[in-house]
Design an enzyme around this catalytic site. Sequence first.
Site, PDB file in Angstrom:
ATOM      1  N   HIS A 143      -2.630   0.358  21.483  1.00 14.75           N
ATOM      2  CA  HIS A 143      -1.859   1.063  20.448  1.00 14.75           C
ATOM      3  C   HIS A 143      -2.068   2.570  20.513  1.00 14.75           C
ATOM      4  O   HIS A 143      -1.746   3.299  19.571  1.00 14.75           O
ATOM      5  CB  HIS A 143      -2.225   0.530  19.056  1.00 14.75           C
ATOM      6  CG  HIS A 143      -1.802  -0.881  18.855  1.00 14.75           C
ATOM      7  ND1 HIS A 143      -2.376  -1.709  17.913  1.00 14.75           N
ATOM      8  CD2 HIS A 143      -0.882  -1.648  19.495  1.00 14.75           C
ATOM      9  CE1 HIS A 143      -1.820  -2.908  17.983  1.00 14.75           C
ATOM     10  NE2 HIS A 143      -0.908  -2.906  18.927  1.00 14.75           N
ATOM     11  N   CYS A 199       8.137  11.902  29.994  1.00 15.48           N
ATOM     12  CA  CYS A 199       7.361  11.645  31.219  1.00 15.48           C
ATOM     13  C   CYS A 199       6.100  10.821  30.949  1.00 15.48           C
ATOM     14  O   CYS A 199       5.426  10.398  31.899  1.00 15.48           O
ATOM     15  CB  CYS A 199       7.004  12.958  31.907  1.00 15.48           C
ATOM     16  SG  CYS A 199       5.762  13.922  31.035  1.00 15.48           S
TER      17      CYS A 199
END
Length: 270
Positions: free
Chosen positions: A136, A147
């Site tokens: 997470h 990117c």
Amino acid sequence: MNLTPEFSASLDRAAGLILQSKHVVMMAGAGLSVESGIPPFRGPGGLWTKYGEPTNLSYREFLQDPEGWWEERFRNEDQPGDPTYEMKVAVDQAQPNPGHRVIVEMEQLGFLQCVVTQNVDNLHRVAGSQNMLEIHGNRTFLRCIECGDRQPRDGYHFDSLPPRCTNCSGIIKMDTVMFGEPIPEDVMLACRQQAENCDLMLLVGTSGTVNPAAQLPIIAKELGASLIEINPDETSLTPWCDAILNGPSGEILPLLLKRLQNGGAVEPGN
Ligand code: APR
């Protein structure tokens, strides 16, 4: 912790299963950091119990207005009575507890090969964990949504909003995965591989309610791995487990490590 014969037998069983395993993966959740003063999300004292769980539209709302999201984020981080503020205060003062430290020792001693953590509090890194996957994300990092470049939040200059990636000028968000946001592919693939390759998964302090993380123990189990649960309460994963140790992980993990270091044998008085 006063050990009942039943609990001691479960500790035996858990240690025995780990000692006969070749690839042990731990899946950790918010419960591991409760003894560091960070509230869990669900159950008694849970952040979502208190403030309500965020919707699955969170990520879409960020994408629709990233500038507005960041403005609100900075406001909420200084706003007592807001979950963002409450989590920030708790995490900023938190230190690793004995549970985090035992995890590092188990890694160093070869009892544990990888930690998949749902926690974004950075405490595994502070404790010294090496082989770890933050499914997470990590709240001390920023991530570019174009990117995927990650960089520490400390030292980043929020000259203008939304913040831009120094690599590709894409929009930057917190590295933590929002509700409704897909787990970054590289991390998800690595977590899945750990679940597929392990022969034992240790579930520590997780309610097992949030997917896709909650699927990992099931994948492991269906491929023949054993499951061990360390949690004061029952969870949705309890029925799948081969050994269950009910109690706080900061107390149970040191006991488990002692059993492992004794080759599974019971130490007098333990
Ligand atoms: N030691 C071990 N487990 C504990 C302790 C403790 N001291 N205290 C509480 N627990 C257990 C609770 O019984 C509960 O089962 O930890 C679990 C915490 O569950 P959640 O709050 O649901 O946390 P988690 O499973 O990590 O949540 C998954 O949900 O909100 C999202 O992104 C967030 O990563 C989080 C994900």
